[in-house]
Write a protein that holds these residues in place. Structure first.
Motif, PDB file in Angstrom:
ATOM      1  N   TRP A  89      -7.514   5.382  15.651  1.00 39.43           N
ATOM      2  CA  TRP A  89      -6.937   5.478  17.401  1.00 39.43           C
ATOM      3  C   TRP A  89      -8.065   6.898  18.141  1.00 39.43           C
ATOM      4  CZ3 TRP A  89      -1.521   5.585  15.679  1.00 39.43           C
ATOM      5  CH2 TRP A  89      -0.979   4.621  15.642  1.00 39.43           C
ATOM      6  N   GLN A  90      -8.314   7.853  16.561  1.00 42.67           N
ATOM      7  CA  GLN A  90      -8.560   9.368  16.981  1.00 42.67           C
ATOM      8  C   GLN A  90     -10.607   8.676  17.909  1.00 42.67           C
ATOM      9  OE1 GLN A  90      -8.042  11.444  14.051  1.00 42.67           O
ATOM     10  NE2 GLN A  90      -7.591  13.534  14.768  1.00 42.67           N
ATOM     11  N   LYS A  91     -11.037   7.808  16.515  1.00 43.63           N
ATOM     12  CA  LYS A  91     -12.310   7.403  17.168  1.00 43.63           C
ATOM     13  C   LYS A  91     -12.839   6.621  18.409  1.00 43.63           C
ATOM     14  CE  LYS A  91     -14.390   7.166  12.526  1.00 43.63           C
ATOM     15  NZ  LYS A  91     -14.675   6.013  11.378  1.00 43.63           N
ATOM     16  N   ARG A  92     -11.479   5.845  18.965  1.00 43.27           N
ATOM     17  CA  ARG A  92     -11.908   5.012  19.971  1.00 43.27           C
ATOM     18  C   ARG A  92     -11.730   6.565  21.735  1.00 43.27           C
ATOM     19  NH1 ARG A  92      -9.901  -1.019  19.488  1.00 43.27           N
ATOM     20  NH2 ARG A  92     -10.037  -0.561  21.545  1.00 43.27           N
ATOM     21  N   VAL A  93     -12.559   5.807  22.349  1.00 48.88           N
ATOM     22  CA  VAL A  93     -13.036   6.659  23.330  1.00 48.88           C
ATOM     23  C   VAL A  93     -11.641   6.000  24.473  1.00 48.88           C
ATOM     24  CG1 VAL A  93     -15.317   6.510  23.229  1.00 48.88           C
ATOM     25  CG2 VAL A  93     -14.417   4.886  24.869  1.00 48.88           C
ATOM     26  N   LYS A 152       1.037  -0.702   0.209  1.00 42.88           N
ATOM     27  CA  LYS A 152      -0.235  -0.308  -0.036  1.00 42.88           C
ATOM     28  C   LYS A 152       0.751   1.442  -0.116  1.00 42.88           C
ATOM     29  CE  LYS A 152      -3.488   2.172   2.721  1.00 42.88           C
ATOM     30  NZ  LYS A 152      -4.024   2.091   3.834  1.00 42.88           N
ATOM     31  N   ARG A 153       1.018   2.303  -0.922  1.00 43.40           N
ATOM     32  CA  ARG A 153       1.434   3.403  -1.292  1.00 43.40           C
ATOM     33  C   ARG A 153       0.615   4.572  -0.349  1.00 43.40           C
ATOM     34  NH1 ARG A 153       5.096   5.947  -3.226  1.00 43.40           N
ATOM     35  NH2 ARG A 153       5.403   4.689  -5.104  1.00 43.40           N
ATOM     36  N   MET A 154       1.595   4.672   0.757  1.00 42.07           N
ATOM     37  CA  MET A 154       1.206   6.094   1.935  1.00 42.07           C
ATOM     38  C   MET A 154       1.908   7.147   1.821  1.00 42.07           C
ATOM     39  SD  MET A 154       1.445   3.452   5.502  1.00 42.07           S
ATOM     40  CE  MET A 154       3.335   3.349   5.340  1.00 42.07           C
ATOM     41  N   LYS A 177       0.418  16.293   4.605  1.00 43.42           N
ATOM     42  CA  LYS A 177       0.907  14.664   3.289  1.00 43.42           C
ATOM     43  C   LYS A 177       1.476  14.152   3.732  1.00 43.42           C
ATOM     44  CE  LYS A 177      -0.022  18.212  -0.759  1.00 43.42           C
ATOM     45  NZ  LYS A 177       1.328  19.428  -0.366  1.00 43.42           N
ATOM     46  N   GLU A 178       2.517  13.936   5.582  1.00 48.49           N
ATOM     47  CA  GLU A 178       3.620  13.209   4.904  1.00 48.49           C
ATOM     48  C   GLU A 178       2.913  12.510   6.443  1.00 48.49           C
ATOM     49  OE1 GLU A 178       7.344  15.191   5.909  1.00 48.49           O
ATOM     50  OE2 GLU A 178       7.699  15.507   4.556  1.00 48.49           O
ATOM     51  N   MET A 179       1.522  12.418   6.279  1.00 48.14           N
ATOM     52  CA  MET A 179       1.090  12.208   7.771  1.00 48.14           C
ATOM     53  C   MET A 179       0.718  10.189   7.443  1.00 48.14           C
ATOM     54  SD  MET A 179       0.195  12.825  10.698  1.00 48.14           S
ATOM     55  CE  MET A 179      -1.109  14.358  10.454  1.00 48.14           C
ATOM     56  N   LEU A 180       1.591   8.731   8.289  1.00 55.41           N
ATOM     57  CA  LEU A 180       1.870   8.302   7.903  1.00 55.41           C
ATOM     58  C   LEU A 180       0.096   6.973   8.516  1.00 55.41           C
ATOM     59  CD1 LEU A 180       5.219   7.369   7.891  1.00 55.41           C
ATOM     60  CD2 LEU A 180       4.427   7.902   6.080  1.00 55.41           C
ATOM     61  N   PHE A 181      -0.208   6.167   8.199  1.00 55.89           N
ATOM     62  CA  PHE A 181      -0.867   5.154   9.001  1.00 55.89           C
ATOM     63  C   PHE A 181      -2.609   5.722   8.512  1.00 55.89           C
ATOM     64  CE2 PHE A 181       3.293   3.621  10.416  1.00 55.89           C
ATOM     65  CZ  PHE A 181       3.501   2.129   9.537  1.00 55.89           C
ATOM     66  N   ALA A 182      -2.353   6.421   7.632  1.00 54.42           N
ATOM     67  CA  ALA A 182      -4.140   7.475   7.958  1.00 54.42           C
ATOM     68  C   ALA A 182      -4.999   6.117   8.392  1.00 54.42           C
ATOM     69  CB  ALA A 182      -4.538   7.794   6.326  1.00 54.42           C
ATOM     70  N   ASP A 183      -5.758   5.107   7.996  1.00 50.22           N
ATOM     71  CA  ASP A 183      -6.611   4.655   8.583  1.00 50.22           C
ATOM     72  C   ASP A 183      -6.672   3.953  10.364  1.00 50.22           C
ATOM     73  OD1 ASP A 183      -7.128   4.223   6.039  1.00 50.22           O
ATOM     74  OD2 ASP A 183      -6.295   2.025   5.878  1.00 50.22           O
ATOM     75  N   ASP A 184      -5.177   4.406  10.742  1.00 48.47           N
ATOM     76  CA  ASP A 184      -4.829   3.718  12.016  1.00 48.47           C
ATOM     77  C   ASP A 184      -5.024   4.814  12.883  1.00 48.47           C
ATOM     78  OD1 ASP A 184      -3.421   0.879  12.427  1.00 48.47           O
ATOM     79  OD2 ASP A 184      -2.400   1.423  10.600  1.00 48.47           O
ATOM     80  N   LEU A 185      -4.464   5.698  12.142  1.00 48.75           N
ATOM     81  CA  LEU A 185      -4.822   7.553  12.925  1.00 48.75           C
ATOM     82  C   LEU A 185      -6.412   7.244  13.409  1.00 48.75           C
ATOM     83  CD1 LEU A 185      -2.263  10.079  11.393  1.00 48.75           C
ATOM     84  CD2 LEU A 185      -1.487   7.931  13.080  1.00 48.75           C
TER      85      LEU A 185
END
Lengths: 280, 348
Positions: free
Chosen positions: A166-170, A22-24, A155-163
């Motif tokens: 993590w952001q959504k979790r309480v 996957k290209r990040m 633009k250099e932010m990695l692992f967008a899906d993980d971020l």
């Protein structure tokens, strides 16, 4: 001269199959890899493997997945040298060689039962992600969890899906900052050290785990010490060129009277063990 | 019952027969002259080319245990790629190894047998027989073997030769050594007079060899503890050109690089390990560009710490044998004894 196969050689590689690429970002790709043997790679968060692309050579790459993820493992690779550029030319279905895992990973048993602050700068999020996702998969074992992430620009932010996850979790507090924002950026702007003072901590039971470029360590550590976190509660992962992984080739030796080899004694160290190292 | 300590003698006139016999069954290497006062370990088939009185060879005998370049893996590329870890070795007898170099080999043995082990080194070591040769006097002014405690035999050999004039006194240290003696059929048990001659030679050596730098060996680690920020490193670092000669010729330097080389068919290749040097600029650089030892003074200091301080904690021994090669090979005229003397002076 007699030539013989050396079945017990530590230079032997295990064959790995790339099952997903996957290209990040323009420079970084995420590789998901499965060992040909079908056996899981037995590793700890924070360890690394030596990746071979025959003809291009071998290079040490941090494991960025949590061992709680079964079957395959992931490597986040920036195209920066000969081997990593050769890796970027590979696609799903291609083979590569794996040695390892190597090194001492994050001390998960020591961290259990404590509050955790994760501080990641730039590509430091890759090894730290192995621990963050391990903690999330064993979330009940830990106290309060803060994740602080810094990078140069959105633009250099990695692992967008993980971020996003993590952001959504309480059960985790996620904040992130960039050195320079863009038109769509609504988050923090500034150095990662600027968001540390705002965190409430109980120094008695808090561990900070910091991974980033060497220039970041000095400033982040000084902020953490101001928060009264003990030196041995600050955990770092150091970068060196681990060529052999066996504490022999000399490339990853850390300049300290303690004579640490990053590949065997590290890459993870608590700050009290390496505070006299001039260039962390 | 076998006696624990066995001494034989070999008449000097019989050395040639011994080497000729040995070279029938083994590759035999020994010090030979390279001209201009230089010597090297090279293959011999008789004693004609062997130089018995030589200053330390250009390269130490480590090259037989840990070659400058060695293939550790062969591979084929493309889908279904295959790789095989390999060892290339040769049954070798090294004749004429000085005590400083025996010490160096012992250091490397420890490094490569520490887990995770290096089976390439260990496999090669098993095929090597070592015959030592005693120095009865200093080779030259650059040696510091008394300081480093390596001017007397201290194990690390199968047989050990001491030149007593018309004969060699030969100490047997291993069964492999005893087998060489028996198969040669040239050796005779040492007489009490010859034993007395050996002891008096050792006494004369003890009178002749003195610490080459005015310091007690056991104080060296503490001096290095104090010297991390010494101006000595800056001063020597300014002279140093970072050529890596000192590490190549050092009997205990073992840093290496690994790189792949493709064969001409471009479908197969070799992974090659070669000697590297912590004195060259890219040694501690990482792919992102950061260099963890970017200055020449830091790199020079690093090498000294690896010889006189770091190895003490890890292996309980100095990794300097006092052979003096780094001084002789230095293009910038940096002299190990002078550097040590300056550190001692500064610390006291």
């Amino acid at each position: 001269m007699i030539k013989e196969e050396l079945v017990n050689s530590n230079w032997r590689v295990r064959k790995g199959h790339i099952i997903r690429v996957k290209r990040m970002t323009p420079c970084e790709k995420l590789f998901e890899i499965e060992l040909e043997s079908g056996r899981a790679l037995d590793y700890e968060p924070g360890q690394f493997v030596q990746v071979s692309v025959f003809g291009a050579g071998e290079a040490p790459i941090s494991l960025c997945s949590s061992p709680t993820k079964r079957g395959s493992f992931e490597l986040c690779v920036r195209a920066a040298g000969k081997l990593t550029n050769a890796m970027h030319a590979l696609e799903a279905g291609d083979e590569l060689g794996i040695r390892g895992p190597f090194g001492k990973g994050f001390p998960v048993k020591v961290l259990a039962g404590n509050d955790l602050i994760f501080v990641a700068g730039g590509l430091g999020i890759a090894p730290l992600r192995s621990l963050i996702n391990y903690v999330i998969d064993n979330r009940r074992e830990f106290g309060k969890v803060d994740i602080l992430l810094g990078c140069r620009n959105p633009k250099e932010m990695l692992f967008a899906d993980d971020l996003e996850f993590w952001q959504k979790r309480v059960d985790v507090n996620f904040s992130c900052t960039v050195d320079t924002g863009g038109p769509d950026w609504e988050g923090n702007i500034g150095l990662i050290t600027s968001i540390i003072p705002g965190i409430t901590i109980n120094p008695e039971r808090t561990f900070a785990v910091v991974v980033g470029p060497p220039v970041m360590y000095k400033f982040v550590i000084s902020e953490l010490l101001k928060k009264k976190i003990a030196e041995r509660h600050i955990i770092l992962s150091l970068e060196r060129h681990m060529k052999c992984g066996m504490g022999k080739c000399g490339h990853c030796q850390i300049d300290s009277l303690d004579n640490y080899y990053c590949c065997q004694d590290g890459p993870v160290f608590s700050y009290d063990r390496i505070k006299n190292v001039a260039k962390m | 019952m076998a006696t624990h300590t066995r001494y034989y003698t070999l008449r000097k006139d019989d050395l040639n027969s011994f080497i000729v016999k040995l070279s029938r069954d083994h590759k035999v290497v020994a010090p030979v002259s390279k001209g201009y006062g230089n010597f090297a370990f090279a293959e011999v088939t008789s004693s004609n080319d062997i130089v018995l009185k030589y200053i330390p060879t250009i390269l130490p005998p480590k090259k037989y245990f840990f070659p400058q370049r060695e293939t550790i893996l062969t591979f084929s590329t493309g889908r279904g790629e295959n790789a095989e870890a390999i060892l290339e070795h040769e049954d070798t007898v090294i004749f004429g190894v000085h005590t400083c170099d025996l010490n160096g080999i012992q250091c490397l043995n420890i490094v490569f047998s520490e887990r995770p082990r290096d089976y390439n080194y260990l496999g090669r070591k098993d095929k090597i027989t070592i015959i030592g040769l005693e120095c009865s006097e200093y080779c030259d002014k650059d040696a510091s073997c008394n300081l480093m405690n390596s001017n007397f035999p201290n194990g690390g050999y199968d047989l050990f030769f001491t030149d007593l004039g018309d004969a060699f006194m030969v100490h047997v240290n291993t069964q492999a050594g005893e087998d060489l003696v028996e198969n040669a059929n040239l050796f005779k048990p040492a007489s009490p007079e010859q034993m007395a001659a050996l002891y008096s030679l050792r006494d004369a050596k003890r009178a002749l060899f003195k610490n080459e730098v005015a310091v007690d060996r056991k104080d060296i680690p503490a001096i290095f503890d104090k010297s991390e920020n010494s101006a000595v490193w800056q001063k020597a670092g300014e002279k140093c050109v970072g050529c890596g000669n000192c590490t190549n010729v050092c009997p205990t330097c073992y840093c290496f690089d690994i790189a792949d080389t493709m064969n001409l068919d471009l479908k197969s290749g070799r992974r090659v390990r070669s000697w590297d040097s912590c004195q060259v600029e890219p040694f501690a650089r990482v792919a992102g560009g950061e260099n963890f030892r970017s200055g020449q003074a830091e790199r020079l200091r690093h090498r000294y710490y690896r010889k006189f301080r770091y190895s003490l904690g890890k292996y309980y021994r100095f990794f300097c044998t006092g052979c003096g090669r780094c001084t002789r090979a230095c293009m910038a005229g940096i002299r190990l004894k002078e550097t040590l003397a300056e550190l001692v002076k500064e610390a006291l």
